[in-house]
Design an enzyme around this catalytic site. Sequence first.
Site, PDB file in Angstrom:
ATOM      1  N   GLY A 231      19.145  15.584  36.190  1.00  0.00           N
ATOM      2  CA  GLY A 231      19.981  14.563  36.812  1.00  0.00           C
ATOM      3  C   GLY A 231      19.382  14.102  38.120  1.00  0.00           C
TER       4      GLY A 231
ATOM      5  N   GLN B 227      19.207  10.526  46.384  1.00  0.00           N
ATOM      6  CA  GLN B 227      18.001  11.351  46.250  1.00  0.00           C
ATOM      7  C   GLN B 227      16.719  10.522  46.247  1.00  0.00           C
ATOM      8  OE1 GLN B 227      19.696  13.775  42.768  1.00  0.00           O
ATOM      9  NE2 GLN B 227      18.463  15.257  43.886  1.00  0.00           N
TER      10      GLN B 227
ATOM     11  N   CYS C 294      18.494  21.810  42.343  1.00  0.00           N
ATOM     12  CA  CYS C 294      18.536  20.393  42.697  1.00  0.00           C
ATOM     13  C   CYS C 294      17.125  19.960  43.074  1.00  0.00           C
ATOM     14  CB  CYS C 294      19.486  20.198  43.878  1.00  0.00           C
ATOM     15  SG  CYS C 294      19.616  18.501  44.454  1.00  0.00           S
ATOM     16  N   LEU C 295      16.726  18.802  42.590  1.00  0.00           N
ATOM     17  CA  LEU C 295      15.386  18.304  42.930  1.00  0.00           C
ATOM     18  C   LEU C 295      15.235  18.081  44.428  1.00  0.00           C
ATOM     19  CD1 LEU C 295      14.833  15.797  39.984  1.00  0.00           C
ATOM     20  CD2 LEU C 295      13.796  18.056  40.267  1.00  0.00           C
TER      21      LEU C 295
ATOM     22  N   HIS D 227      27.748  17.926  39.736  1.00  0.00           N
ATOM     23  CA  HIS D 227      26.662  18.035  40.713  1.00  0.00           C
ATOM     24  C   HIS D 227      26.201  16.654  41.170  1.00  0.00           C
ATOM     25  CE1 HIS D 227      22.703  19.900  42.097  1.00  0.00           C
ATOM     26  NE2 HIS D 227      22.429  18.614  42.086  1.00  0.00           N
ATOM     27  N   GLU D 228      25.972  15.762  40.217  1.00  0.00           N
ATOM     28  CA  GLU D 228      25.445  14.433  40.559  1.00  0.00           C
ATOM     29  C   GLU D 228      26.482  13.597  41.304  1.00  0.00           C
ATOM     30  OE1 GLU D 228      22.368  14.079  40.452  1.00  0.00           O
ATOM     31  OE2 GLU D 228      22.010  15.808  39.167  1.00  0.00           O
TER      32      GLU D 228
ATOM     33  N   HIS E 113      26.646  14.249  44.945  1.00  0.00           N
ATOM     34  CA  HIS E 113      25.592  13.583  45.726  1.00  0.00           C
ATOM     35  C   HIS E 113      26.077  12.236  46.274  1.00  0.00           C
ATOM     36  CE1 HIS E 113      21.894  15.932  45.444  1.00  0.00           C
ATOM     37  NE2 HIS E 113      22.050  16.109  44.151  1.00  0.00           N
TER      38      HIS E 113
HETATM   39 NI    NI Z   1      20.972  17.466  42.984  1.00  0.00          NI
END
Ligand code: NI
Length: 158
Positions: free
Chosen positions: A46, A51, A88-89, A130-131, A134
């Site tokens: 995701g 991000q 998480c990236l 999670h997304e 953000h």
């Molecule tokens: Ni993330």
Amino acid sequence: MALRTIRVQGDPVLNKTCREIKEITPKIRELVEDMLETMYEANGVGLAGPQVGVLRRVVVIDVGEGPIVMINPVILETSGEQTGDEGCLSVPGKAGTVTRPDYVKARAFNENMEEYEIEGTELLARAICHELDHLDGHLYVELAEGPLREVTYESDEE
Ligand code: NI
């Protein structure tokens, strides 16, 4: 399409609230394409607008069942509970234990601005939560139980 730079924890853009998308412009279409490409290249499941430094309410997800584009997403219903690993990236090389709902129902618009509803369990439920966090400036590390762990692989990061 182009890869975008993934912002990492400490970048203030990750702690801001995103604005809704009013219409699909060529720029938004390009953003969505770039986000998908960037997510796949990074082996993520995701990726959310902030991000890649864009404060708009858009996320892309793929838990192995094909790409999901969520514009202006809203969670309608949740139930149950799951506790598991999350990454998480934007927090590279780390993982933490996070409790999330085990079922999520959400409403969003796709890349053609068509409204749809989606239901997810397990990893998809986790990824949606999670997304969407953000988009309101929240990272999973705020919810992690205990210290984050170092990880040497990237395939399960979100
Ligand atoms: Ni993330």
